[in-house]
Design an enzyme around this catalytic site. Structure first.
Site, PDB file in Angstrom:
ATOM      1  N   TYR A   1     -13.241  -0.152 -53.660  1.00  0.00           N
ATOM      2  CA  TYR A   1     -13.198   1.303 -53.813  1.00  0.00           C
ATOM      3  C   TYR A   1     -13.340   1.995 -52.460  1.00  0.00           C
ATOM      4  CZ  TYR A   1     -14.261   5.856 -55.967  1.00  0.00           C
ATOM      5  OH  TYR A   1     -14.249   7.176 -56.355  1.00  0.00           O
TER       6      TYR A   1
ATOM      7  N   SER B   1     -13.196  10.645 -52.082  1.00  0.00           N
ATOM      8  CA  SER B   1     -14.561  10.459 -52.560  1.00  0.00           C
ATOM      9  C   SER B   1     -15.456  10.560 -51.351  1.00  0.00           C
ATOM     10  CB  SER B   1     -14.717   9.073 -53.213  1.00  0.00           C
ATOM     11  OG  SER B   1     -16.079   8.726 -53.381  1.00  0.00           O
TER      12      SER B   1
END
Length: 271
Positions: free
Chosen positions: A166, A153
């Protein structure tokens, strides 16, 4: 009479077997479709209504004329994550391509962050990639060829508040990617991370309306001033773009590209 040049195959991944985790919808399904269109046989994995999953599996097999299987392994469990790979090898005889895409998200201030959410995010977003890679690596070494793609990401490269689990997991994915790349370099195995910004998926689309209602602003304001605030293109990344990137990374032209964290983020990390 001059011999004609050898025609370029329209299926550069013909004969390859690809496992894509979290591929019953969204980014994973987009990558599965792209790899299938390039000729790879596919193993889908993920959550969803069994009838919908079977419909997706059947449609993909028919449209791309490849074999498509589904494995319901729960990747929160390391043993099941490994079995996803070993069962694929048992069924197809090999596992050439591994795309670690499955992931979850939770947003909370660090002092209130639920411990169970932290543990689940680490298990799925990071540890599952370790377990699948560990299970696939020996067979790839023996074959002298392998492609591992980890969906990281933009948050593997930078941080945002309230996303501690995350961000930590995705930074860990990049470390895992580099290490595996070094270990596979002399065996024809590449390992790379793709780092998308905001991608247009049904999940994101649903978040737009929820965010608009919660903040009392318009849908357009959510898109431009919340979700895409950091993406200079002011456009969502598409699953088709990510699928094309995956096909490229699996091809011969990318055989010297390994250990890379590739942003596909509309310029987010270029600022």
């Amino acid at each position: 009479m001059q011999a004609s040049a050898t025609p370029q195959t329209t299926a550069p991944l013909h004969g390859r077997v690809a496992i894509i985790t979290g591929s019953t919808s969204g980014i994973g399904l987009g990558i599965a479709r792209a790899l299938a269109s390039a000729g790879a046989d596919i193993v889908l994995n993920g959550l969803g209504n069994p009838e919908d999953i079977e419909r997706t599996r059947s449609e993909l097999a028919q449209s791309a004329n490849v074999q498509v299987a589904y494995n319901a392994a729960n990747l929160l469990d390391g043993g099941e994550a490994a079995h996803l790979v070993t069962s694929t090898i048992a069924q197809f005889g090999k596992a050439d391509i591994l795309v670690n895409n499955a992931g979850i998200q939770h947003v909370s201030p660090i002092e209130d962050f639920p411990v169970d959410k932290w543990n689940a995010i680490q298990a799925l977003n990071l540890s599952a990639s370790f377990h699948t890679t560990r299970a696939a690596f020996g067979a790839m070494k023996a074959a002298g060829w392998g492609r591992i793609i980890n969906l990281a990401s933009v948050h593997g490269l930078i941080a945002s508040p309230y996303k501690s689990a995350y961000v930590a997991a995705k930074h860990g994915v990049l470390g895992l990617t580099k290490t595996v790349a070094l270990e596979g370099a002399q065996f024809g195995i590449t390992c790379n991370a793709v780092c998308p910004g905001y991608v247009w998926t049904p999940l994101v689309e649903a978040q737009i309306d929820d965010t608009a209602k919660a903040r009392g602003i318009s849908r357009e304001d959510v898109i431009n001033n919340v979700l895409l605030a950091a993406q200079p293109t002011k456009q969502f990344v598409t699953v088709e773009e990510l699928g094309a990137v995956a096909v490229f990374l699996c091809g011969d032209a990318a055989r010297s590209i390994t250990g890379v964290a590739l942003p596909v983020d509309g310029g987010w990390t270029g600022q």
